[in-house]
Write an enzyme that holds these catalytic residues in place. Structure first.
Site, PDB file in Angstrom:
ATOM      1  N   VAL A 130      11.692 -16.287 -15.022  1.00 31.45           N
ATOM      2  CA  VAL A 130      11.735 -14.902 -15.493  1.00 31.45           C
ATOM      3  C   VAL A 130      12.934 -14.590 -16.386  1.00 31.45           C
ATOM      4  CG1 VAL A 130      10.387 -13.883 -13.616  1.00 31.45           C
ATOM      5  CG2 VAL A 130      12.873 -14.088 -13.380  1.00 31.45           C
ATOM      6  N   TYR A 161      25.295 -10.743  -7.309  1.00 30.47           N
ATOM      7  CA  TYR A 161      24.051 -10.336  -6.643  1.00 30.47           C
ATOM      8  C   TYR A 161      24.014  -8.821  -6.417  1.00 30.47           C
ATOM      9  CZ  TYR A 161      20.258 -10.183  -3.208  1.00 30.47           C
ATOM     10  OH  TYR A 161      19.084  -9.896  -2.554  1.00 30.47           O
TER      11      TYR A 161
HETATM   12  P1  NAP Z   1      13.265 -16.670  -1.578  1.00 31.69           P
HETATM   13  O1  NAP Z   1      12.584 -16.977  -0.287  1.00 31.69           O
HETATM   14  O2  NAP Z   1      14.446 -17.469  -1.991  1.00 31.69           O
HETATM   15  O3  NAP Z   1      12.146 -16.717  -2.732  1.00 31.69           O
HETATM   16  C1  NAP Z   1      12.534 -16.442  -4.055  1.00 31.69           C
HETATM   17  C2  NAP Z   1      11.321 -16.514  -4.953  1.00 31.69           C
HETATM   18  O4  NAP Z   1      11.770 -16.250  -6.295  1.00 31.69           O
HETATM   19  C3  NAP Z   1      10.669 -17.886  -4.966  1.00 31.69           C
HETATM   20  O5  NAP Z   1       9.284 -17.737  -5.152  1.00 31.69           O
HETATM   21  C4  NAP Z   1      11.309 -18.557  -6.180  1.00 31.69           C
HETATM   22  O6  NAP Z   1      10.493 -19.586  -6.758  1.00 31.69           O
HETATM   23  C5  NAP Z   1      11.381 -17.354  -7.118  1.00 31.69           C
HETATM   24  N1  NAP Z   1      12.329 -17.532  -8.196  1.00 31.69           N
HETATM   25  C6  NAP Z   1      13.643 -17.926  -8.117  1.00 31.69           C
HETATM   26  N2  NAP Z   1      14.177 -17.997  -9.348  1.00 31.69           N
HETATM   27  C7  NAP Z   1      13.181 -17.677 -10.213  1.00 31.69           C
HETATM   28  C8  NAP Z   1      13.107 -17.592 -11.620  1.00 31.69           C
HETATM   29  N3  NAP Z   1      14.157 -17.860 -12.397  1.00 31.69           N
HETATM   30  N4  NAP Z   1      11.925 -17.238 -12.186  1.00 31.69           N
HETATM   31  C9  NAP Z   1      10.833 -16.982 -11.421  1.00 31.69           C
HETATM   32  N5  NAP Z   1      10.841 -17.027 -10.083  1.00 31.69           N
HETATM   33  C10 NAP Z   1      12.008 -17.373  -9.486  1.00 31.69           C
HETATM   34  O7  NAP Z   1      13.771 -15.166  -1.599  1.00 31.69           O
HETATM   35  P2  NAP Z   1      13.232 -13.863  -0.829  1.00 31.69           P
HETATM   36  O8  NAP Z   1      14.112 -13.666   0.346  1.00 31.69           O
HETATM   37  O9  NAP Z   1      11.774 -13.895  -0.673  1.00 31.69           O
HETATM   38  O10 NAP Z   1      13.653 -12.738  -1.884  1.00 31.69           O
HETATM   39  C11 NAP Z   1      12.724 -12.131  -2.770  1.00 31.69           C
HETATM   40  C12 NAP Z   1      13.391 -10.913  -3.401  1.00 31.69           C
HETATM   41  O11 NAP Z   1      13.804 -10.015  -2.375  1.00 31.69           O
HETATM   42  C13 NAP Z   1      14.649 -11.265  -4.201  1.00 31.69           C
HETATM   43  O12 NAP Z   1      14.722 -10.446  -5.338  1.00 31.69           O
HETATM   44  C14 NAP Z   1      15.760 -10.933  -3.235  1.00 31.69           C
HETATM   45  O13 NAP Z   1      16.964 -10.628  -3.888  1.00 31.69           O
HETATM   46  C15 NAP Z   1      15.173  -9.723  -2.543  1.00 31.69           C
HETATM   47  N6  NAP Z   1      15.791  -9.439  -1.262  1.00 31.69           N
HETATM   48  C16 NAP Z   1      15.715 -10.345  -0.234  1.00 31.69           C
HETATM   49  C17 NAP Z   1      16.308 -10.034   0.984  1.00 31.69           C
HETATM   50  C18 NAP Z   1      16.257 -10.980   2.156  1.00 31.69           C
HETATM   51  O14 NAP Z   1      16.932 -10.692   3.171  1.00 31.69           O
HETATM   52  N7  NAP Z   1      15.483 -12.071   2.112  1.00 31.69           N
HETATM   53  C19 NAP Z   1      16.997  -8.835   1.145  1.00 31.69           C
HETATM   54  C20 NAP Z   1      17.058  -7.953   0.077  1.00 31.69           C
HETATM   55  C21 NAP Z   1      16.453  -8.266  -1.116  1.00 31.69           C
HETATM   56  P3  NAP Z   1      10.683 -21.150  -6.329  1.00 31.69           P
HETATM   57  O15 NAP Z   1       9.966 -21.305  -5.019  1.00 31.69           O
HETATM   58  O16 NAP Z   1       9.996 -21.896  -7.436  1.00 31.69           O
HETATM   59  O17 NAP Z   1      12.167 -21.384  -6.242  1.00 31.69           O
END
Ligand code: NAP
Length: 243
Positions: free
Chosen positions: A62, A150
């Site tokens: 992205v 972040y």
């Molecule tokens: P995650 O398990 O690490 O998954 C991240 C996803 O984003 C994966 O599908 C990854 O693809 C994809 N991704 C990473 N870099 C990318 C790029 N350059 N282009 C396209 N896709 C990319 O994270 P998550 O916890 O589900 O988090 C998802 C969202 O929620 C994020 O924006 C995060 O900041 C937000 N968030 C998470 C939490 C939490 O506690 N988990 C809390 C607040 C906010 P790959 O599998 O190919 O790496």
């Protein structure tokens, strides 16, 4: 089946919160495309989605303008329309500010913030109506030690949500979700130090949420029940932030 006939694109949909959102939108009847930079987990997610709906997996980073435009072209050529964009792709890097390299700072901003901008711009270039749902974070309000890029990226996503909600009204509604700690590869109790865990547990609900908790809010914001809502940021956070 609130989303019958709609087409959704979820960035970073291969695992974690994005995968749960993609599956939930599919359960509501939407056709779903998702993107990811790495193919490893995408095949499993695609197979699960295809049990529910027409689905497409698109390898794209992205942060890359050409890849984002190409991804939207692929969605238009496969489905002929786009109605819902979920800007979920994100990365987290932790280091004290004095030790943070410029490249590390820039990479987090490029994926989290520039990625949200690039996909939103590509969406608006291809549809006059629809919904944009941005995944921010409770840390965009709270701040957190050693997470300067972040937390800055997430605060900026909340500001961008408000600007786009004003600019794109009334036909495109733009909202954000600010999750608290959600159990995924990015944040899991098992990978945390006792000190970090204690911070994350110091909320009224004193536990981690699940990706499905965020997916339920995303479905609400994508569907007809939220027709009068724009420019908002919804905390799905166990009470970590109260606004
Ligand atoms: P995650 O398990 O690490 O998954 C991240 C996803 O984003 C994966 O599908 C990854 O693809 C994809 N991704 C990473 N870099 C990318 C790029 N350059 N282009 C396209 N896709 C990319 O994270 P998550 O916890 O589900 O988090 C998802 C969202 O929620 C994020 O924006 C995060 O900041 C937000 N968030 C998470 C939490 C939490 O506690 N988990 C809390 C607040 C906010 P790959 O599998 O190919 O790496």
């Amino acid at each position: 089946m609130n989303l019958q006939g709609k087409v959704a694109l979820v960035t970073g949909g291969s695992r974690g919160i994005g995968r749960a959102i993609a599956l939930a939108l599919a359960e509501q009847g939407a056709k779903v495309a998702f993107c990811h930079p790495d193919d490893a987990q995408a095949q499993d997610t695609l197979a699960e989605l295809q049990k529910l709906t027409e689905a497409e997996s698109l390898p794209a980073d992205v942060s890359d303008e050409a890849q984002v435009e190409g991804m939207f072209d692929a969605v238009m050529s496969r489905f002929g329309r786009i109605d819902i964009l979920v800007n979920n792709a994100g990365i987290l890097r932790e280091s004290p500010i004095a030790e943070t390299k410029i490249d590390e700072f820039d990479r987090v901003i490029a994926v989290n913030l520039r990625g949200t901008f690039l996909a939103s711009r590509a969406f608006v270039r291809r549809t006059e109506e629809g919904r944009i749902i941005n995944i921010a974070s409770d840390l965009g309000f709270l701040g957190r030690e050693e997470m300067s890029a972040y937390t800055a990226s997430k605060g900026a996503i909340i500001a961008l949500t408000r600007t786009l909600a004003r600019e794109l009204a009334p036909k495109i509604l733009v909202n954000a979700i600010a999750p608290g700690s959600i159990e995924t590869d990015m944040t899991s109790p098992a990978s945390m130090s006792p000190e970090q865990l204690a911070i994350d547990m110091a909320t009224p609900l004193a536990r981690f949420g699940q990706p499905e908790d965020i997916a339920a809010m995303a479905c609400y914001l994508a569907g007809p029940q939220s027709n009068f809502i724009t420019g908002q940021c919804f905390g799905v956070n166990g009470g970590s932030v109260m606004t």
